[in-house]
Each structure stands twice: as structure tokens, then as C-alpha cells.
Scaffold this active site. Structure first.
Site, PDB file in Angstrom:
ATOM      1  CB  ALA A 152      -0.918  -0.001   1.215  1.00 53.00           C
ATOM      2  CB  ILE A 189       3.499   0.778   4.260  1.00 49.95           C
ATOM      3  CG1 ILE A 189       2.232   0.106   4.799  1.00 49.95           C
ATOM      4  CG2 ILE A 189       3.267   2.282   4.113  1.00 49.95           C
ATOM      5  CD1 ILE A 189       1.850   0.533   6.184  1.00 49.95           C
ATOM      6  CE  LYS A 190       6.489   4.668  -3.936  1.00 49.94           C
ATOM      7  NZ  LYS A 190       6.121   4.620  -5.367  1.00 49.94           N
ATOM      8  CB  THR A 191       4.645   6.286   3.370  1.00 54.29           C
ATOM      9  OG1 THR A 191       3.850   7.468   3.536  1.00 54.29           O
ATOM     10  CG2 THR A 191       5.689   6.211   4.483  1.00 54.29           C
TER      11      THR A 191
END
Length: 281
Positions: A152, A189-191
Site C-alpha cells: 500500500a 507500505i510505501k510512503t
């Protein structure tokens, strides 16, 4: 990739994640090339086969691609790097909707195409939660049913000065965004990287799953890129998902090798710079 405490992955997810993360270090060098439908002037993406092939040979673990480019370029990376299929998007003709990504491909279709994971983008905030959070939950359910990892990409909506994907975002807002994604079923997670290891560590501490740092806009110098990577890893990131900072650089192959040295071997910025030829971005 090491399993997070309390995380129970299906065999399908376990095997697919192993194609995206280095088995020895549990880290990943991911490279997004999913930008072309949003901007018409990426010259580097006009003829992507040579670029993708050279970066796969340089040590990229996985590419983030839409299904069309993956089909077009499969021969350039198959057997060398994994594939995370981008399943959300919007066209560059809708410039006022940059933080309203639409689900435009299915997990089942990505599985049939051989993708190792899927990546949607969600902006968490008051104007979007009523439809985005149900979409996130539905994708997590489908990924769980099919054994496909969900990576996500999440950002907070941010304040009035925040530019989608580029921020600035507050640490507290980032903490909330990653917690929402990890609570609702994301496997990775990519953020956004907030600019320093201490701030990013606070973000990572609030996630229940591994986090990779998004690359953000093009950097001014190679040292800027490598300092960001070093800071993200010092904070505890599982790697980076960095696109434009690499493929818009003067020498993408050398820069991938320098980034990999930091992520894989724990190299410092100066040592990583020694892997580059003279010059700037």
C-alpha cells in the site's frame, strides 16, 4: 524479508515477497516506472526497454509497473527482477484530481499476469475516506484470498501547502496513514520520507509492517539521493521505492549500484559516492 512479529503470511504471499526482497538482507531496491499516464514529457520513458534491462542487471529487486508497460518490457526484466503491478491511477488530463486515485485493475488480473504483488495509492484524509478506506479493505481481502502481497502506497491528505506525493506532511499525519494501512491488511507500505532519520523512525515505529521510502521528486544532486537513502535506512526502512530520482539521473545504472551499496552493505554516503563517475544529476 524477515517476518514481522505476529504476522502470519500465506504460502503464496511468502513466496511472492521473497521475489521482491533480497533474501540475505531482507531489504529491497524497488524502482517505479508507472508515471507515464500522468505526465506527457518523460523523455526517459519513450523507449524504456534498454532502461529497464540495464537497471534489472544493475541490481533492482523489483519494478513498479502498470500492466501495459510490464507486457511491453517483460523480456527486459523477467528472471532478473520482480514485478509489482500498479493497480490505481488517473490520467494527467485530470490535474485537479491528483489525490483521487482510481482502482483501474484487479488483483485477480494481476495474479494471472504473473505479478508478484500489487500496489494501490491512497490519500488518507477527510475528503476521501468514505470511499478510499472501503476500497483499501476490499483490496486487502482480495489479496488475502488469492495470496498476493499488498504493497500500500499511502499518504495523508496533508495541509493546504501539501502537494500530492511531495508533501510536506507532518510526522503525526504520516504515522496515522501508515497505521491505517497496516491495520487494514497491507503487507508492505510505501510512503513519504519526511527529511531526517529521527522523524522517519517515528513514522516507522507506528507501522505494523515493513515500510519502504518513496523517492519523491527529482533530486538536485546524487549526494542528495544517497543521503536520503542513508537516512531512511538509519531510521529502519526495509528499502526504497525510488523512480524519478534514479531514472532521470545522469547515470541511472551507477546510481542504482550506489543505492544498493547503502541498502545491502550498509555503506556510508561517501563510500557510495565513490561508485559514481564524476558529475552531477
Amino acid at each position: 524479508m524477515a517476518e514481522s512479529p505476529g504476522q502470519a503470511l500465506s504460502l503464496g504471499k511468502t513466496l511472492r515477497l521473497a521475489r521482491l526482497f533480497d533474501p540475505d538482507s531482507g531489504t529491497a531496491v524497488m524502482l517505479p516506472l508507472d508515471h507515464a499516464i500522468e505526465e506527457p514529457d518523460y523523455d526517459q520513458l519513450e523507449r524504456p526497454l534498454e532502461l529497464i534491462g540495464s537497471l534489472a542487471r544493475a541490481g533492482v529487486d523489483a519494478f513498479l509497473l502498470r500492466r501495459g508497460l510490464a507486457t511491453f518490457a517483460a523480456g527486459a526484466f523477467a528472471g532478473r527482477a520482480g514485478w509489482v503491478q500498479r493497480i490505481t491511477g488517473r490520467s494527467g488530463l485530470s490535474t485537479g484530481l491528483r489525490n483521487q486515485q482510481l482502482v483501474i485493475a484487479s488483483v485477480e488480473q494481476a495474479l494471472r499476469n504473473g505479478a508478484d504483488a500489487v500496489v494501490p495509492t491512497f490519500f488518507i484524509g477527510p475528503e476521501s475516506e468514505t470511499y478510499l478506506l472501503p476500497q483499501l479493505g476490499a483490496l486487502a481481502d482480495e489479496c488475502g484470498r488469492l495470496g498476493v502481497p499488498l504493497m500500500a502506497e499511502v499518504f495523508p491528505a496533508g495541509g493546504p501547502d501539501a502537494v500530492p506525493y511531495h508533501g510536506p506532511y507532518s510526522v503525526d499525519d504520516l504515522r496515522m496513514a501508515v497505521r491505517v494501512a497496516s491495520e487494514e491488511g497491507a503487507d508492505v507500505i510505501k510512503t513519504w520520507y519526511p527529511g531526517d532519520p529521527e522523524s522517519f523512525r517515528r513514522v516507522l515505529d507506528y507501522s505494523l509492517v515493513p515500510v519502504v521510502a518513496a523517492g519523491g521528486p527529482r533530486a538536485d544532486t546524487e549526494r542528495d539521493v544517497l543521503e536520503m537513502v542513508r537516512g531512511a535506512m538509519d531510521a529502519g526502512a526495509a528499502g526504497v521505492a525510488m523512480g524519478r530520482k534514479i531514472w532521470q539521473s545522469r547515470d541511472p545504472v551507477s546510481l542504482v549500484r550506489a543505492v544498493s551499496a547503502i541498502i545491502r552493505q550498509g555503506a556510508g554516503v561517501d563510500d557510495a559516492m565513490s561508485l559514481l563517475t564524476a558529475g552531477g544529476l
